[in-house]
Design a protein around this motif. Structure first.
Motif, PDB file in Angstrom:
ATOM      1  N   ALA A 218       0.818  -1.214   0.000  1.00 49.18           N
ATOM      2  CA  ALA A 218       0.000   0.000   0.000  1.00 49.18           C
ATOM      3  C   ALA A 218       0.848   1.259   0.000  1.00 49.18           C
ATOM      4  N   ARG A 223      -0.859   3.168  -8.573  1.00 49.25           N
ATOM      5  CA  ARG A 223      -2.042   2.395  -8.939  1.00 49.25           C
ATOM      6  C   ARG A 223      -1.788   0.901  -8.834  1.00 49.25           C
ATOM      7  N   ALA A 226      -2.033  -0.287  -5.199  1.00 49.62           N
ATOM      8  CA  ALA A 226      -3.421  -0.277  -4.736  1.00 49.62           C
ATOM      9  C   ALA A 226      -4.224  -1.401  -5.377  1.00 49.62           C
TER      10      ALA A 226
END
Length: 322
Positions: A218, A223, A226
């Protein structure tokens, strides 16, 4: 019994044969983020975790998310060589990507089929020059070898995610899903004479997610990080509950980690066969070896690895993506 540690190799010209599936997508992202080490010539898809139409779409999406849309994706076999098709939708969801709203990719499939492409590229390759990462059932390569057995000359090695011994199976008590889905294909590849490496559940069930490793992903702040967290969190819960594990395995990503840093893994040469007879051990990887067995080794069986080293590697490569 002699333990063998893999030796770091040079850059791979690589074909990834895959059935995405969550862990396949993670593997594809990591591979496509590593062009200095893995020259991905093509991605070929097969039915497995979900039907081939969905595995093909998911492979195209992974390619798009990695920013590598120039890599061609070829759709392959829709069913196993002999057995009835099975899928893993209970684990990977109806679309193959739980925890994510699937959309259509910007760019579609390459013209032609996976089997024809494998025959074409391997028949033209320099001897022992192309590595194949097999992340699902081995149907495409088996069909190619049946049609054109001489293409084995172009294969450097076949690195398979499949099989189980000490950790037991994940589809039956003895069988791992990829082998159970098409054991006859696995036997064709074993009989081809190619160098074969297996990363089994013995190792992938040792390299597990954790709260700290999810935080590590995280904190990449991109992107890719995630996305991987979202799809993995939905995916690993089933294995954690089934096996009572503290985290979940990311099976197919271990194949790419092995290609990038084989020194993170340990294995041994064995003689392997696959049970293709209907019964309680159908699809089981049968391992024999050691002194007195009388059988020559045909597989390097990877059975242990460095969990934090693998996750550090995955995070370092995913950090390169948008």
């Amino acid at each position: 019994m002699v333990e063998v540690t893999a030796v770091k190799t040079l850059r791979h010209d690589l074909i990834i044969d895959t059935d995405p599936g969550v862990d396949d997508v993670v593997a594809l992202l990591v591979a496509l983020a590593s062009p200095e080490a893995l020259n991905v010539l093509a991605i070929t898809t097969v039915a497995g975790n979900v039907r081939v139409e969905k595995t093909s779409r998911n492979a195209c999406l992974a390619r798009e998310w990695a920013g590598r849309e120039q890599v061609p994706v070829y759709a392959g076999a829709a069913r196993p060589l002999q057995r009835a098709p099975i899928y893993a939708e209970d684990i990977h969801g109806q679309e193959g990507l739980p925890g994510f709203c699937v959309q259509e990719p910007r760019q579609g499939l390459a013209t032609g089929g996976a089997v024809e492409h494998l025959i074409d590229i391997l028949s033209k390759a320099e001897p022992h020059s192309i590595t194949l990462a097999m992340l699902g059932p081995q149907t495409n390569l088996a069909l190619a070898l049946r049609q054109a057995p001489d293409i084995v000359r172009g294969i450097r090695e076949v690195v398979v995610m499949g099989g189980a011994q000490t950790m037991g199976g994940n589809i039956t008590p003895t069988a791992e899903f990829n082998l159970y889905a098409d054991p006859h294909a696995a036997e064709v590849v074993l009989a081809s004479g190619a160098r074969v490496v297996y990363l089994s559940l013995d190792v992938t069930h040792r390299i597990l997610t954790s709260e700290a490793r999810f935080r590590q992903l995280a904190t990449l702040g991109n992107r890719a990080g995630a996305l991987v967290v979202a799809i993995l969190q939905a995916y690993v819960a089933a294995d954690m509950e089934r096996y009572g594990l503290s985290g979940g395995p990311v099976h197919d990503a271990c194949v790419i980690a092995y290609l990038l840093q084989p020194e993170l893994f340990r294995g041994r040469p064995v003689h392997m066969s696959v049970d293709c007879h209907e019964g309680p051990t159908f699809g089981q990887a049968r391992i024999e070896g050691g002194r007195g067995s009388g059988l020559s080794a045909n597989v390097l069986w990877i059975e242990n690895g460095d969990p934090q080293g693998v996750f550090d590697l995955l995070c370092a490569r995913l950090a390169r993506l948008g």
